[in-house]
Design a protein around this motif. Structure first.
Motif, PDB file in Angstrom:
ATOM      1  N   TYR A   1      44.622 -33.636  -7.959  1.00 23.77           N
ATOM      2  CA  TYR A   1      45.087 -33.941  -6.479  1.00 23.77           C
ATOM      3  C   TYR A   1      46.074 -32.811  -6.328  1.00 23.77           C
ATOM      4  CZ  TYR A   1      48.916 -36.466  -9.032  1.00 23.77           C
ATOM      5  OH  TYR A   1      49.785 -36.652  -9.601  1.00 23.77           O
TER       6      TYR A   1
ATOM      7  N   LEU B   1      33.944 -37.559  -8.979  1.00 25.63           N
ATOM      8  CA  LEU B   1      34.960 -37.710  -7.920  1.00 25.63           C
ATOM      9  C   LEU B   1      36.221 -36.813  -7.718  1.00 25.63           C
ATOM     10  CD1 LEU B   1      34.610 -41.401  -7.372  1.00 25.63           C
ATOM     11  CD2 LEU B   1      33.698 -39.854  -6.050  1.00 25.63           C
ATOM     12  N   CYS B   2      36.822 -36.566  -8.873  1.00 29.38           N
ATOM     13  CA  CYS B   2      37.859 -35.669  -9.114  1.00 29.38           C
ATOM     14  C   CYS B   2      37.230 -34.349  -8.741  1.00 29.38           C
ATOM     15  CB  CYS B   2      38.461 -35.844 -10.499  1.00 29.38           C
ATOM     16  SG  CYS B   2      39.300 -37.296 -11.106  1.00 29.38           S
TER      17      CYS B   2
ATOM     18  N   TYR C   1      37.045 -33.986  -5.125  1.00 29.20           N
ATOM     19  CA  TYR C   1      38.496 -34.078  -4.386  1.00 29.20           C
ATOM     20  C   TYR C   1      39.036 -32.724  -4.248  1.00 29.20           C
ATOM     21  CZ  TYR C   1      42.727 -35.961  -2.911  1.00 29.20           C
ATOM     22  OH  TYR C   1      44.110 -36.300  -2.252  1.00 29.20           O
TER      23      TYR C   1
ATOM     24  N   SER D   1      31.685 -29.165  -2.072  1.00 31.69           N
ATOM     25  CA  SER D   1      31.983 -30.769  -2.209  1.00 31.69           C
ATOM     26  C   SER D   1      31.049 -31.631  -1.513  1.00 31.69           C
ATOM     27  CB  SER D   1      33.433 -30.841  -1.637  1.00 31.69           C
ATOM     28  OG  SER D   1      33.439 -30.500  -0.308  1.00 31.69           O
TER      29      SER D   1
ATOM     30  N   TYR E   1      36.897 -42.906  -4.814  1.00 32.83           N
ATOM     31  CA  TYR E   1      35.713 -42.582  -4.051  1.00 32.83           C
ATOM     32  C   TYR E   1      36.311 -42.441  -2.363  1.00 32.83           C
ATOM     33  CZ  TYR E   1      31.415 -42.894  -1.228  1.00 32.83           C
ATOM     34  OH  TYR E   1      30.494 -42.806  -0.244  1.00 32.83           O
TER      35      TYR E   1
ATOM     36  N   THR F   1      38.397 -39.452  -1.942  1.00 25.70           N
ATOM     37  CA  THR F   1      37.549 -38.191  -1.974  1.00 25.70           C
ATOM     38  C   THR F   1      36.678 -37.946  -0.850  1.00 25.70           C
ATOM     39  OG1 THR F   1      37.388 -38.661  -4.303  1.00 25.70           O
ATOM     40  CG2 THR F   1      35.702 -37.000  -3.143  1.00 25.70           C
TER      41      THR F   1
ATOM     42  N   GLN G   1      39.085 -36.702   1.998  1.00 24.99           N
ATOM     43  CA  GLN G   1      39.431 -35.317   1.748  1.00 24.99           C
ATOM     44  C   GLN G   1      38.456 -34.479   2.058  1.00 24.99           C
ATOM     45  OE1 GLN G   1      41.991 -33.019   1.790  1.00 24.99           O
ATOM     46  NE2 GLN G   1      42.818 -34.920   0.304  1.00 24.99           N
TER      47      GLN G   1
END
Length: 872
Positions: free
Chosen positions: A451, A510-511, A514, A525, A549, A552, A555
């Motif tokens: 993040y 998910l990371c 993001y 993405s 989730y 994400t 974002q």
């Protein structure tokens, strides 16, 4: 006559003392009258006795009635001095005796409950009994009356349970709950006193006649009094030549040979009642300083010391003290440093525990390593969790939060060193280090960087590589690629995707999504999100993964907005922002519902899930983006449905529609004050064709300054408003035109002619506009359809509503009758006709000319020309 009438001082102390004197004089008077046969013989005997005592007794005997209570100050003081010794022995009880009396009273209450089989009373009194015995306990020994009571209670409980199995009559609910409570508590409680209970059951009379209990309370008070003195001397005067002693007064020697014995005693006492955790930490800090100390002893001491420090933060509400967290972080760094130097000592899970405390373990024959049981990754995870709990408890708007946040850098360095250590262990297959341990520590590293902006990640990586030696390198994340944050995230995510499954695999994906969305790579993405298919299975994961989730998803929506993809942004943010629970879904605050019944345990768990403030997504910015996208989509749609009654009325954002209708109902609207007011007034201006005013209102929202490239965002919004203003104008005023020049539209909305032609062509191809584009004359030629009057429009609306009402009634009827359509039909088919779906006839039949799915949404909107189109 009241006994309070007397001369002298009226203070409460004197009055209470004189009352005691009066009662004592009366008792003496009765004794004298019983011994003597007449009053005359009493006087003669008193004269022969001691003069001082006889004179006082004679005066007390002569005073009758109220005169006895009227004493002077001198008399009361003399009697007070004489009778103080007798009063102390006969009236005053020590604290020990009072506690024993309370204990006996509670035991008698339990016995009474046994007689009437009242298990609710027994359960309450049993809890009270356990609280009282703590003050009377001598180490592990308890008073004999207590042992007798709990042993008899356990026997009585076993008899009751045996009777319940053969008796058909059941207990009432209250009694059953009390019995179950006692059953659960007494067996766990009696294990601590099993030795004494066995002695009592072996020979009850001999056990009760022994005199060990007399000295028990004195020993307890002595230990409780001397324990803090010992710890204070150890803490403050250790450097002045004082020796450390235990609770029995014996000197404690910390030598290299006794280290393992001390550790064994500390480990066994962890988790027990009345354990002084700070004292244990001080003992282990002393053991860590013993010279000489072997690497094995050092590793065992540090492991136990770190675990003991974590015990201080145990519990749902309390967080670990700051000084203890920093000390634990230093101890963990020291542990990793020792393991890096001593290559033949390894800490692995599942290793055998060394039981002999008298001698040190050695490397077995045929093996290269001395295995120490433990888990480095578990210590790192706990340290990370404690930092998160600490940040949750600190006010984020203070400098204390910023200071605490600086500890994240040292924690990241520890995580990085732990990753290098596990990579080293994985090289040797004989150690059988599980892949899961490596996955867990990589996931922790990923959680700290996904993040953050690329510049911050680059600084973290540079500092982490400086803490290790120049020869050290990582196979997973080589030193040469540490400068590129995008490559680092990609490598870590791909490694977890290939070598893990379940929650860790989903979190890794998910990371990565993001991070890509945060750095404006929308299409990558979006494609990763769609190919992962997490939207189908996310409900089966734990709550922390569901929160990730949601973050994400938000974002990705913000990234689409920055790219100018208004429809994609609104569609992505709809699920989160349309619910009105953004704060709860993103774990950025606890929302207390008005009628919700949340238990304290659920509230505590919800607070534990909250993210630290530095990980939050700005909710005001999120709302502004969502409402702006909804405005750009909903206003042209309202204009289209208002001017074309046959078009299906659909709603893109119910939240936005409610806000717009509420704003329209306001009698007076002042200048905009917040983000919502700006968007609503811009919507009203855009519907009326005032696209410049709408642009100015949207640009005046100050929250846009929080986004990167603010000017580019505002330019993109201005173009979007121009295009949607053109579409709204064409939808609203198409019935009033036969032809319309492209040049006219271009000058009205300050758009290029080619852009206007593209917008009109797109509307015609999507069958949104009944018109044709003449490219020779550059004009739009509108086709006239069947124009409905006001009465016809209202009749269609009424028909649609009646149709929807009938369908609602039928669905309700099917639910009530559990799907049986002919539940109310007669057997002879007379009377109530069948009302099954699709079988209505006559006036109740389905209308074929309209749209049965039309809704009345948006008909209250009355802004400008669009409002007139909606009404008519």
């Amino acid at each position: 006559m009241s006994r309070f009438f007397r001369g002298g001082d009226d203070s409460s102390t004197d009055s209470s003392s004189e009352e005691e004197e009066v009662y004592t004089s009366e008792e003496e008077e009765e004794k004298v009258q019983a011994e003597d046969e007449s009053s005359s013989e009493e006087e003669s005997d008193e004269e022969e006795s001691d003069e001082e005592s006889s004179s006082d007794e004679e005066e007390g005997a002569k005073k009758k009635g109220a005169s006895r209570f009227l004493q002077s100050d001198d008399e009361s003081e003399e009697e007070e001095e004489e009778q103080s010794d007798d009063e102390a022995t006969t009236k005053v009880k020590s604290a020990k005796d009072k506690r024993f009396d309370e204990l006996e009273s509670t035991i008698s209450q339990i016995q009474n409950g046994q007689k009437i089989n009242d298990w609710s009373l027994i359960a309450n009194e049993f809890d009270k009994l356990n609280r009282q015995v703590v003050k009377l306990q001598d180490g592990s020994k308890a008073p004999k009356s207590y042992i007798k009571a709990i042993a008899d209670l356990e026997d009585f409980m076993n008899e009751t349970l045996a009777k319940q199995k053969v008796t058909p009559k059941k207990m009432n609910a209250t009694n059953a709950r009390g019995l179950n409570a006692v059953k659960q508590r007494i067996r766990k409680n009696n294990k601590e006193y099993q030795t004494q209970i066995d002695a009592y059951r072996k020979d009850a009379d001999a056990f009760m006649e022994s005199d060990d209990e007399v000295a028990a309370p004195k020993v307890v008070s002595k230990v409780r009094f001397e324990a803090p003195v010992v710890s204070a001397e150890q803490q403050e005067e250790d450097d002045k030549g004082f020796s450390t002693v235990d609770s029995r007064g014996k000197v404690v020697q910390y030598t290299p040979e006794s280290i393992l014995k001390h550790l064994r005693a500390i480990i066994e006492s962890r988790g027990k009642k009345n354990t002084d955790r700070l004292e244990q930490i001080k003992v282990m800090e002393t053991l860590n300083k013993v010279v000489p100390i072997t690497p094995y002893q050092k590793i065992r001491v540090l492991q136990t010391l770190i675990s003991a420090r974590f015990d201080l933060g145990a519990g749902g509400a309390a967080q670990m003290p700051l000084d203890q967290w920093k000390a634990a972080e230093r101890d963990l760094a020291s542990l990793l440093e020792i393991l890096e130097k001593e290559k033949d000592h390894v800490v692995v899970e599942g290793a055998e525990e060394w039981d002999d405390d008298d001698k040190l373990p050695t490397i077995p024959e045929g093996e290269k390593y001395l295995k120490v049981p433990g888990s480095v990754v578990s210590l790192i995870e706990r340290l990370d969790d404690e930092l998160t709990r600490s940040l949750q408890a600190i006010d984020p708007h203070t400098s204390e939060y910023i200071d605490r946040l600086t500890d994240e850098g040292s924690l990241y360095n520890t995580i990085f060193r732990g990753l290098l250590y596990y990579e080293h262990l994985r090289k040797d297959a004989s150690l059988e280090v599980p892949q899961e341990s490596l996955n867990r520590i990589i996931q922790r590293r990923l959680d700290h960087v996904y993040y953050k902006p690329a510049q911050v990640v680059k600084i973290l990586e540079e500092n982490a590589w400086k803490q290790v030696s120049a020869e050290a390198d990582s196979e997973i994340t080589p030193r040469s690629q540490s400068g590129d944050a995008g490559k680092l995230i990609n490598i870590l995510s791909n490694y977890l995707f290939e070598n893990s499954e379940g929650i860790i695999r989903a979190r890794a994906m998910l990371c990565q999504i993001y991070f890509l969305a945060l750095h404006d790579e929308y299409y990558k993405s979006r494609d990763l999100m769609l190919t992962s298919h997490l939207q189908e299975t996310i409900a089966n994961f734990d709550i922390a993964t569901q929160i990730l989730y949601n973050r994400t998803l938000v974002q990705v929506g913000l990234c689409a907005f920055r790219k100018g993809l208004v429809y994609d942004a609104q569609n992505t943010l709809q699920e989160i922002c349309g619910s009105g629970r953004q704060k709860e879904l993103l774990a950025q605050g606890v929302m207390i519902q008005r009628y919700s019944q949340v238990t304290p345990e659920q509230e505590r768990l919800e607070k534990q899930r909250q993210l630290p403030f530095h990980m939050h997504i700005n909710l005001e910015l999120l709302e502004c983006v969502y409402l702006t996208c909804s405005m750009l989509l909903e206003i042209p749609l309202l204009a289209q449905t208002g001017s074309s009654p046959d078009v299906k009325k659909r709603i893109i954002s119910k939240t936005y529609r409610r806000m717009l209708e509420y704003h329209e109902r306001q009698i007076f609207t002042g200048p905009p004050e917040n983000t919502r007011d700006h968007v609503m007034q811009a919507s009203k201006a855009l519907a009326a064709g005032e696209w410049k005013k709408a642009t100015d209102l949207i640009h005046s929202i100050k929250i846009w300054d929080l986004m990167p490239n603010t000017e580019d965002i505002k330019t993109m919004l201005a173009k979007q408003i121009q295009e949607e203003g053109l579409r709204t104008y064409l939808f609203t005023y198409a019935p009033f035109y036969d032809t319309l020049a492209i040049a006219t539209l271009s000058s009205m909305f300050e758009l290029d002619s080619r852009k206007v032609s593209a917008v009109v062509s797109k509307m015609i191809s999507h069958e949104e506009l009944a018109a044709a584009l003449d490219q020779v004359t550059e004009t739009v030629i509108f086709r006239k359809g069947v124009e409905l009057s006001r009465l016809q429009s209202l009749a269609l609306t009424l028909s649609d509503k009646a149709s929807s009402l009938i369908e609602t009634n039928e669905r309700t009827l099917e639910q009530k009758t559990q799907g049986s359509a002919n539940a109310f039909s007669r057997k002879d088919n007379r009377g109530g006709g069948q009302r099954g779906g699709g079988q209505r006839g006559g006036r109740g039949g389905a209308r074929t000319g309209g749209n049965p799915q039309r809704q009345a949404g948006g008909t209250q909107f009355t802004g400008g020309a669009l409002g007139n189109a909606v009404r008519g």
